[in-house]
Design a protein around this motif. Sequence first.
Motif: not given
Length: 428
Positions: A43-66
């Motif tokens: 719907e276009g809403g924004r959510i701040l991921d303060a738990i790294s999507s269950w503790w997995v995301i380290t650098h941030g979502h969709c890091h370009p190199r990954i």
Amino acid sequence: MTYAPPTTFAGPSPVWHPFTQHALAPEPPVVVRGRGAWLQTAEGGRILDAISSWWVITHGHCHPRIVAAIRDQAGELDQVIFAGHTHPAAEALGRRLVAMTPPGLDHVFFSDSGSTSVEVALKMAAGFWRNGGTARSRILALEHGYHGDTIGTMSAGERGVYNAAYAPFLFDVTRLPFPEAGREDTTLAALEAACRAAPAALVLEPLVLGAGGMRMYAPWVLKEMAAICARHGVLLIADEVMTGFGRTGTLFACAQAGVVPDILCLSKGLTGGALPLAATLCRRDIFDAHYSTDRARTFFHSSSFTANPVACAAALANLDIWAEEDVAGRVAALGALQEERIAPFRDDARFSGARRLGTIAALDLVVADAGYLAGIGPRLSAFFRERGLLVRPLGNTIYVMPPYCTSAGDLDLVYAAIAAAADLGTAA
Ligand SMILES: *Cc1c(COP(=O)(O)O)cnc(C)c1O
């Protein structure tokens, strides 16, 4: 060619979600995009991921190199059986993991989740003793520990409502009291006593028990526990599934105690959180105990997607990021930002136990009556959700474990909401 899944659907969803009571849970948001510390909904809403999507995301979502590594590898080799075959990404990753972990951890077994990495560790320990001709099978574990949701890892984890239905399937372990500050000697004495019965291994989460409520204990205790295990020849399995890859301020938590485990389990941050992959590293003699012309001594474990090439490529890109970008600096900066924000809560009577280690901060909401405690977690989750924040408390324990790219301003949003949530502890 590009690909995008549909975002609107007819009829009720057949999808059964993890750890979700569907009779009580609100409709989940449909998340279509992730960038840095933020998620975007259909719907276009924004959510701040303060738990790294269950503790997995380290650098941030969709890091370009990954993302690039995944795209390139997927176009080259998507999957190949790993029994009797190998591929460049797994060979490179295995070597790099051995090189970046302490000397002594010389072999790597790949699997596909944190649970399986620990399951593999338990089986390695069992095989080590059996192949060595010694009947050692008892597992020691820490009170409040969590190691996954398979039968073996549930057995080693804390018992409770989460696994009561499966209790008949779970094996017995010797549980050591959690090393609460000031009462560490009780834990060490219990470990010393348990070791006299010649158990196979001690499995623990180093420095922070995640799912058990972000309970933290001192590095010296870990060091002592490792020393006691070593003295009695008990294998030490470090479950760094959550603590690995910078979470506690160092690449691995064991380093803060100067401890080298016999077996090391890695998963969540291994691919930067982008794809499922796990690695269980072990000492040479554990591999050697399985090395034989006798096929009965084979390490009998596999899963279809063991060392999936795309996941290995994502992990290699993650290790490149660690090697070439200032991740350690970002981790230190995030830790400092977290400390500044959690500190005032140490004097706030509505909370207790405000604590931090590395990038992880946690505090416990003081709840007026114990009966109310049961519903407080979902109530808090809803409170944060309404404010566009993904914070998912463990009961009355609120924790903040964001991606390393999270800004000071983003953190302020989270802590303002935590302060505002305080009154939920006393409201009936
Ligand atoms: C999350 C977790 C696991 C289980 O990992 P999954 O990938 O969910 O199977 C095991 N150990 C620890 C310490 C964890 O935090």
